[in-house]
Design an enzyme around this catalytic site. Structure first.
Site, PDB file in Angstrom:
ATOM      1  N   HIS A  60      61.300  18.682 -65.402  1.00  9.45           N
ATOM      2  CA  HIS A  60      62.103  17.817 -66.264  1.00  9.45           C
ATOM      3  C   HIS A  60      61.991  16.395 -65.742  1.00  9.45           C
ATOM      4  CE1 HIS A  60      64.854  18.694 -62.986  1.00  9.45           C
ATOM      5  NE2 HIS A  60      65.799  17.882 -63.450  1.00  9.45           N
ATOM      6  N   ASP A  64      64.806  12.172 -59.685  1.00  9.29           N
ATOM      7  CA  ASP A  64      64.510  12.755 -58.365  1.00  9.29           C
ATOM      8  C   ASP A  64      63.303  13.682 -58.397  1.00  9.29           C
ATOM      9  OD1 ASP A  64      66.478  14.241 -59.873  1.00  9.29           O
ATOM     10  OD2 ASP A  64      66.789  15.556 -58.157  1.00  9.29           O
ATOM     11  N   HIS A  65      62.936  14.175 -59.595  1.00  8.99           N
ATOM     12  CA  HIS A  65      61.808  15.112 -59.703  1.00  8.99           C
ATOM     13  C   HIS A  65      60.484  14.423 -60.028  1.00  8.99           C
ATOM     14  CE1 HIS A  65      64.271  18.889 -59.592  1.00  8.99           C
ATOM     15  NE2 HIS A  65      65.198  17.941 -59.718  1.00  8.99           N
ATOM     16  N   HIS A 152      69.728  22.943 -68.383  1.00  7.58           N
ATOM     17  CA  HIS A 152      70.187  21.867 -67.483  1.00  7.58           C
ATOM     18  C   HIS A 152      70.907  20.815 -68.344  1.00  7.58           C
ATOM     19  CE1 HIS A 152      70.073  19.442 -63.867  1.00  7.58           C
ATOM     20  NE2 HIS A 152      69.075  18.668 -64.205  1.00  7.58           N
TER      21      HIS A 152
END
Ligand SMILES: [Zn+2]
Ligand SMILES: [Zn+2]
Length: 281
Positions: A60, A64-65, A152
């Site tokens: 996603h 942070d990813h 999410h």
């Protein structure tokens, strides 16, 4: 099949934990899932420098990813003798994010083109994006990848990946609460990697930093807790549960506390620890 937690941190900067990313090595492929803070350094430590990545899977588009995707793309370009495009699979919206990232990198590309004739004559810094959705399947070499829906919300779309190769399987769930689609994706997997948080510790953080109480409350309802992950692992009948993306960061010596929350719900193997913790199937 080897799974290495190349980053076990979260959006909260930590001196010892890189941002979320996981490396899956199978069937001769090096597949990176998510690109959190410091991933290029951790890949070097894992013995798989960025140029040796086969493909990048994005669960996603939370910062942070993906925060170090630009570093991976640039590093791969300038360190690969004969550059080939970086291949990225992600949810709808990934192309737009990559387009913006490439725009950001335009000055750097020009500097390197101006200075390095061999980079100029190559195919350049290219990223091939495949936007994928739940139910899609694709191949990376001989590894088969199945895309599943995760939950999410309000972040959407979000996806998880099941990678199958050489008779083994691993599920990379990303950030999600438990849901039936996740159970289906995980069914019978050898390894299930889940990002987790600790509501009990977040409660303490709220008491110490009341100004962040409302924001801390918000994150509780769209992540799996350690207990949630263990219950998903049990329902799906996986062999090994790997926990990562520790919120708040797991401190040295706290491993047993985290494990104790999972073991009442799941009798299989549970793996957690510092960056570069690995499991094999
Ligand atoms: Zn997220
Ligand atoms: Zn996250």
């Amino acid at each position: 099949m080897k799974v290495t937690l190349t980053g076990t941190g979260s959006p909260i900067p930590d001196p010892n934990r890189a941002g979320p990313s996981t490396l899956v090595q199978c069937a001769g492929q090096n597949i990176l899932i998510d690109c959190g803070r410091g991933v290029a350094m951790r890949l070097a430590a894992a013995g798989v420098p960025v140029p040796f990545l086969s493909a990048i899977l994005i669960t996603h588009l939370h910062s942070d990813h993906i925060t170090d995707l630009n570093d991976v793309v640039t590093t791969r370009w300038i360190l690969t003798p004969e550059a080939t495009p970086t291949v990225v699979y992600g949810p709808p919206g990934t192309q737009k994010v990559v387009d913006g990232m490439m725009a950001m990198l335009t000055p750097d590309q020009k500097y390197r083109h101006d200075h390095h004739a061999d980079l100029r004559s190559g195919p350049g810094m290219q990223v091939v994006v495949h936007e994928v959705s739940p139910g899609d399947e694709f191949k990376i070499g001989d590894a088969r990848v199945i895309v599943g829906r995760t939950d999410h919300r309000p972040v959407t779309p979000t996806i998880g990946f099941r990678i199958e190769a050489e008779g083994k399987s691993v599920v990379l769930a990303g950030d999600t609460v438990p849901c039936s689609e996740l159970d289906d994706l995980c069914r019978g997997a050898d390894i299930y990697v889940q990002t987790v948080l600790r509501p009990d510790l977040i409660e303490l953080v709220k008491q110490f930093v009341p100004a962040l109480a409302s924001r801390s409350n918000d994150i509780l309802d769209y992540h799996s807790s350690v207990e949630d992950a263990a219950k998903t692992a049990a329902r799906a009948g996986v062999k090994t549960l790997m926990l990562t993306h520790y919120v708040p960061a797991m401190q040295p010596g706290q491993e047993a506390d985290w494990l104790a929350l999972a073991t009442p719900h799941f009798t299989g193997k549970i793996v957690l620890g510092p960056d570069l913790t690995a499991a094999e199937a």
